[in-house]
Design an enzyme around this catalytic site. Structure first.
Site, PDB file in Angstrom:
ATOM      1  N   TYR A 147       0.807  -1.229   0.000  1.00  9.00           N
ATOM      2  CA  TYR A 147       0.000   0.000   0.000  1.00  9.00           C
ATOM      3  C   TYR A 147       0.834   1.271   0.000  1.00  9.00           C
ATOM      4  O   TYR A 147       0.300   2.360  -0.190  1.00  9.00           O
ATOM      5  CB  TYR A 147      -0.903   0.039   1.249  1.00  9.00           C
ATOM      6  CG  TYR A 147      -1.946  -1.046   1.274  1.00  9.00           C
ATOM      7  CD1 TYR A 147      -3.033  -1.004   0.404  1.00  9.00           C
ATOM      8  CD2 TYR A 147      -1.845  -2.120   2.158  1.00  9.00           C
ATOM      9  CE1 TYR A 147      -3.995  -2.009   0.420  1.00  9.00           C
ATOM     10  CE2 TYR A 147      -2.801  -3.124   2.184  1.00  9.00           C
ATOM     11  CZ  TYR A 147      -3.874  -3.066   1.308  1.00  9.00           C
ATOM     12  OH  TYR A 147      -4.819  -4.052   1.323  1.00  9.00           O
ATOM     13  N   HIS A 173      -4.197   6.318  -1.334  1.00 13.80           N
ATOM     14  CA  HIS A 173      -4.840   6.318  -0.020  1.00 13.80           C
ATOM     15  C   HIS A 173      -3.837   6.606   1.100  1.00 13.80           C
ATOM     16  O   HIS A 173      -4.218   6.861   2.237  1.00 13.80           O
ATOM     17  CB  HIS A 173      -5.496   4.942   0.213  1.00 13.80           C
ATOM     18  CG  HIS A 173      -6.826   4.998   0.907  1.00 13.80           C
ATOM     19  ND1 HIS A 173      -7.584   6.144   1.013  1.00 13.80           N
ATOM     20  CD2 HIS A 173      -7.544   4.025   1.536  1.00 13.80           C
ATOM     21  CE1 HIS A 173      -8.710   5.867   1.668  1.00 13.80           C
ATOM     22  NE2 HIS A 173      -8.700   4.593   2.003  1.00 13.80           N
ATOM     23  N   PHE A 207      -4.709  -0.315   9.577  1.00 14.26           N
ATOM     24  CA  PHE A 207      -5.567  -0.139   8.416  1.00 14.26           C
ATOM     25  C   PHE A 207      -6.522   1.038   8.600  1.00 14.26           C
ATOM     26  O   PHE A 207      -6.909   1.398   9.708  1.00 14.26           O
ATOM     27  CB  PHE A 207      -6.320  -1.421   8.013  1.00 14.26           C
ATOM     28  CG  PHE A 207      -5.390  -2.434   7.405  1.00 14.26           C
ATOM     29  CD1 PHE A 207      -4.964  -2.298   6.096  1.00 14.26           C
ATOM     30  CD2 PHE A 207      -4.881  -3.464   8.159  1.00 14.26           C
ATOM     31  CE1 PHE A 207      -4.061  -3.202   5.538  1.00 14.26           C
ATOM     32  CE2 PHE A 207      -3.979  -4.373   7.615  1.00 14.26           C
ATOM     33  CZ  PHE A 207      -3.568  -4.233   6.306  1.00 14.26           C
ATOM     34  N   ASN A 240      -9.682   1.819   8.126  1.00 12.18           N
ATOM     35  CA  ASN A 240     -10.993   1.842   8.785  1.00 12.18           C
ATOM     36  C   ASN A 240     -10.913   1.595  10.296  1.00 12.18           C
ATOM     37  O   ASN A 240     -11.934   1.550  10.971  1.00 12.18           O
ATOM     38  CB  ASN A 240     -11.957   0.856   8.120  1.00 12.18           C
ATOM     39  CG  ASN A 240     -11.444  -0.568   8.153  1.00 12.18           C
ATOM     40  OD1 ASN A 240     -10.320  -0.818   8.585  1.00 12.18           O
ATOM     41  ND2 ASN A 240     -12.239  -1.505   7.692  1.00 12.18           N
ATOM     42  N   ASP A 275      -6.096  11.623   2.360  1.00  8.22           N
ATOM     43  CA  ASP A 275      -6.358  11.754   0.931  1.00  8.22           C
ATOM     44  C   ASP A 275      -7.802  12.193   0.697  1.00  8.22           C
ATOM     45  O   ASP A 275      -8.710  11.741   1.375  1.00  8.22           O
ATOM     46  CB  ASP A 275      -6.098  10.426   0.225  1.00  8.22           C
ATOM     47  CG  ASP A 275      -6.931   9.291   0.827  1.00  8.22           C
ATOM     48  OD1 ASP A 275      -6.803   9.038   2.048  1.00  8.22           O
ATOM     49  OD2 ASP A 275      -7.734   8.687   0.100  1.00  8.22           O
ATOM     50  N   ASN A 312     -13.297   6.427   5.244  1.00 13.36           N
ATOM     51  CA  ASN A 312     -13.368   5.427   6.320  1.00 13.36           C
ATOM     52  C   ASN A 312     -12.481   5.758   7.520  1.00 13.36           C
ATOM     53  O   ASN A 312     -12.841   5.478   8.658  1.00 13.36           O
ATOM     54  CB  ASN A 312     -13.009   4.035   5.788  1.00 13.36           C
ATOM     55  CG  ASN A 312     -14.103   3.501   4.872  1.00 13.36           C
ATOM     56  OD1 ASN A 312     -15.260   3.865   5.023  1.00 13.36           O
ATOM     57  ND2 ASN A 312     -13.734   2.655   3.930  1.00 13.36           N
TER      58      ASN A 312
END
Length: 197
Positions: free
Chosen positions: A17, A22, A68, A70, A95, A116
């Site tokens: 990632y 993101h 993560f 969320n 973002d 999220n």
């Protein structure tokens, strides 16, 4: 002087990632720490990586939640509760689909915009009153493409725009800490105006 005591950058942990749109918030806090001669270190107590920057009258904790997107609120609430940092003393960088690459904007309070990470922070803090720094990543044009877009890599041109903006946003955070939100907003706005000439 602003009373920001915690700067948070949102993203997803893991090498797969690290280069995705993101993770713009991660890029910002990493760069901000670097600019002040710090690196973010693993801090299991707060479910993320953190550092503390003390200069002059500034005493700022910088946090990168590593659970993560969320579940970002877990790290934010843990650190804020531990150090008794109020929501209005927190600035969260993330973002933003609704802004084009090359644009960043400060905002205080308001809705989650469907993000999220912001949703989880609101839920965990029980408040919308924290400050936000929205880093434009652009929109793919179709709702069905959003997930692939935010979890995808930007084009080289867009990435350069975002990198430049993050550098200026870091400078704006310094202005925010030394002066106030209005001065920081003016700095970001003048940077955008200069580039559009």
């Amino acid at each position: 002087m602003s009373t920001i005591r915690l700067l948070v950058g949102l993203g997803n942990p893991g090498p797969e990632y690290s280069q995705t749109r993101h993770n713009a918030g991660f890029w910002l806090v990493e760069q901000y720490a670097r600019m002040h001669g710090h690196t973010l270190q693993p801090d299991t107590k707060f479910f993320g990586n953190s550092t503390r920057i003390q200069k002059g009258g500034m005493d700022l904790r910088v946090l990168q939640p590593m659970q993560f997107m969320n579940r970002s609120g877990n790290a934010v609430a843990s650190l804020a509760n531990f150090y008794k940092i109020a929501p209005e003393e927190i600035l969260v960088a993330y973002d933003e689909l609704d802004l084009p690459p090359g644009v960043a904007k400060f905002k205080t309070g308001g809705g989650t915009g469907g993000h999220n990470g912001i949703k989880d922070i609101v839920a965990r803090l029980g408040s919308h009153d924290f400050h936000r720094l929205r880093i434009g990543i652009g929109h793919p044009g179709d709702k069905s493409k959003v997930t692939g877009w935010v979890l995808g890599k930007a084009s080289q041109a867009d990435q350069l725009l975002m990198d430049d903006t993050i550098t200026e946003a870091c400078r704006s955070i310094d202005i925010l800490l030394q002066q106030d939100m209005r001065a920081a907003q003016q700095h970001l706005h003048s940077f955008k105006a200069q580039r559009e000439k």
